[in-house]
Scaffold this active site. Sequence first.
Site, PDB file in Angstrom:
ATOM      1  N   ASP A  62       0.832  -1.210   0.000  1.00 28.88           N
ATOM      2  CA  ASP A  62       0.000   0.000   0.000  1.00 28.88           C
ATOM      3  C   ASP A  62       0.867   1.261   0.000  1.00 28.88           C
ATOM      4  O   ASP A  62       1.984   1.262   0.518  1.00 28.88           O
ATOM      5  CB  ASP A  62      -0.913  -0.014   1.237  1.00 28.88           C
TER       6      ASP A  62
ATOM      7  N   HIS B 219       2.053   3.360  -9.054  1.00 29.37           N
ATOM      8  CA  HIS B 219       1.867   1.937  -9.367  1.00 29.37           C
ATOM      9  C   HIS B 219       3.032   1.431 -10.221  1.00 29.37           C
ATOM     10  O   HIS B 219       3.533   0.327 -10.006  1.00 29.37           O
ATOM     11  CB  HIS B 219       0.540   1.703 -10.087  1.00 29.37           C
TER      12      HIS B 219
ATOM     13  N   LEU C   4      10.847 -20.442  -4.608  1.00 33.13           N
ATOM     14  CA  LEU C   4       9.895 -19.577  -3.915  1.00 33.13           C
ATOM     15  C   LEU C   4       8.485 -19.662  -4.539  1.00 33.13           C
ATOM     16  O   LEU C   4       8.326 -19.581  -5.752  1.00 33.13           O
ATOM     17  CB  LEU C   4      10.393 -18.129  -4.005  1.00 33.13           C
TER      18      LEU C   4
HETATM   19  C1  IPE Z   1      -5.401  -2.766  -0.054  1.00 34.28           C
HETATM   20  O1  IPE Z   1      -5.078  -1.435  -0.266  1.00 34.28           O
HETATM   21  C2  IPE Z   1      -5.345  -3.525  -1.335  1.00 34.28           C
HETATM   22  C3  IPE Z   1      -4.063  -3.580  -2.013  1.00 34.28           C
HETATM   23  C4  IPE Z   1      -2.909  -3.134  -1.586  1.00 34.28           C
HETATM   24  C5  IPE Z   1      -4.103  -4.211  -3.265  1.00 34.28           C
HETATM   25  P1  IPE Z   1      -6.206  -0.311  -0.339  1.00 34.28           P
HETATM   26  O2  IPE Z   1      -5.493   0.968  -0.510  1.00 34.28           O
HETATM   27  O3  IPE Z   1      -7.202  -0.662  -1.383  1.00 34.28           O
HETATM   28  O4  IPE Z   1      -6.898  -0.421   1.084  1.00 34.28           O
HETATM   29  P2  IPE Z   1      -7.867   0.593   1.832  1.00 34.28           P
HETATM   30  O5  IPE Z   1      -8.949   0.973   0.867  1.00 34.28           O
HETATM   31  O6  IPE Z   1      -7.039   1.783   2.217  1.00 34.28           O
HETATM   32  O7  IPE Z   1      -8.361  -0.162   3.022  1.00 34.28           O
HETATM   33  C1  IPE Z   2      -1.681   0.235  -3.314  1.00 36.70           C
HETATM   34  O1  IPE Z   2      -1.435   1.590  -3.322  1.00 36.70           O
HETATM   35  C2  IPE Z   2      -1.940  -0.323  -4.691  1.00 36.70           C
HETATM   36  C3  IPE Z   2      -3.315  -0.752  -4.921  1.00 36.70           C
HETATM   37  C4  IPE Z   2      -4.283  -0.730  -4.062  1.00 36.70           C
HETATM   38  C5  IPE Z   2      -3.610  -1.257  -6.233  1.00 36.70           C
HETATM   39  P1  IPE Z   2      -2.623   2.654  -3.271  1.00 36.70           P
HETATM   40  O2  IPE Z   2      -2.980   2.989  -4.690  1.00 36.70           O
HETATM   41  O3  IPE Z   2      -3.745   2.180  -2.442  1.00 36.70           O
HETATM   42  O4  IPE Z   2      -1.888   3.885  -2.610  1.00 36.70           O
HETATM   43  P2  IPE Z   2      -2.522   4.929  -1.588  1.00 36.70           P
HETATM   44  O5  IPE Z   2      -3.032   4.143  -0.423  1.00 36.70           O
HETATM   45  O6  IPE Z   2      -3.613   5.639  -2.309  1.00 36.70           O
HETATM   46  O7  IPE Z   2      -1.377   5.811  -1.250  1.00 36.70           O
HETATM   47 MG    MG Z   3      -4.134   2.418  -0.456  1.00 37.95          MG
END
Ligand code: IPE
Ligand code: IPE
Ligand code: MG
Length: 256
Positions: A22, A39, A133
Site C-alpha cells: 500500500d 503503481h 519460492l
Molecule cells: C489494499 O489497499 C489492497 C491492495 C494493496 C491491493 P487499499 O489501498 O485498497 O486499502 P484501503 O482501501 O485503504 O483499506
Molecule cells: C496500493 O497503493 C496499490 C493498490 C491498491 C492497487 P494505493 O494505490 O492504495 O496507494 P494509496 O493508499 O492511495 O497511497
Molecule cells: Mg491504499
Amino acid sequence: MEALVKPFSRERLPRHIAIIMDGNGRWAKNRFLPRTAGHHAGVGSVRKAIEYCGSIGVEALTLFAFSSENWRRPQQEVSVLMGLFLATLERETEKLHKNNVRLRVIGDRMAFAAELQEKIAAAESLTSVNTGLNVTIAANYGGRWEITEAVRRVARQVADGHLDPDAMTTEVFASHLNLADLPDPDLFIRTGGEKRISNFLLWQLAYTELYFTDTLWPDFNEAKLEEAIKDYSGRQRRFGYTGEQVETLFVNTGPL
Ligand code: IPE
Ligand code: IPE
Ligand code: MG
C-alpha cells in the site's frame, strides 16, 4: 544484495510472508505525479521483494496487488493497473521461471480481460513444477469472497451426498481455501501506514505476526524487508500457550 543474504537463523526465518503493498498513490502525490506513476514505481519493489525472499530461503511470498474493492477506483486508474499487471507478467514470467519461482494468482480472475486471463494461466502452467519460492499474487481477491467460495464448494459436496456435515473440521474446511498447500503466513507486512487488513487473507492470518510500516510501497526495499523480518524474529509466538511453556517446549516458529 549479497551482504543482505542469510542474516537469520533458520527457525527465526518466516516460511511464508504476506504483504499488503500500500501507498503507491501517496508516493506519487508526494512527487506531484499522477497516482499511476506510483503503481509503475511499485513494480520495482515487487521485484526486490521476490528476489530477496528467494535469496534468503523464504518458502512463500503472497502479495496483495488488487482487491475486490479496488474496482471502485476511477476507471482510468483501474485500467492502468490491469495494463501493468499484463505487461509485468509478459516481461517477468520467463525470468521468474529461470529462477525456479512457482507463480500463482488467487482471486476472481473471470472479471479480467481474456488476454490477461490467458497470460495468467500460461505463467502458472509454465512455473507449476518449479520448486523454489512460491509467489502468489492476490488480484481481484477478497478474504470474504474466498471464504464464501469455499462454503459454496463444501455446500455442493454436502448437497451431492459426498460430504457428511459432521465430518467438517477446520482442517477440512481450510483444504477448500486458496493456498491450502502452503503454511499460513508467519509474517504479515502492510506498507503505507494504515493499520488494517482490508479484506486480505482473513482465514489464513489467524495467528500471523502483524507488522505495519509507514514506508510507502515504492520505497520498500531489501533493507526494509530485512528490518521487518528482524522484528518478526524477535517475537515470541505463543499460539495460546503460556510464555513459559513456549520457552521450554517449543521453538519460536510454533509448536514442534
Ligand atoms: C489494499 O489497499 C489492497 C491492495 C494493496 C491491493 P487499499 O489501498 O485498497 O486499502 P484501503 O482501501 O485503504 O483499506
Ligand atoms: C496500493 O497503493 C496499490 C493498490 C491498491 C492497487 P494505493 O494505490 O492504495 O496507494 P494509496 O493508499 O492511495 O497511497
Ligand atoms: Mg491504499
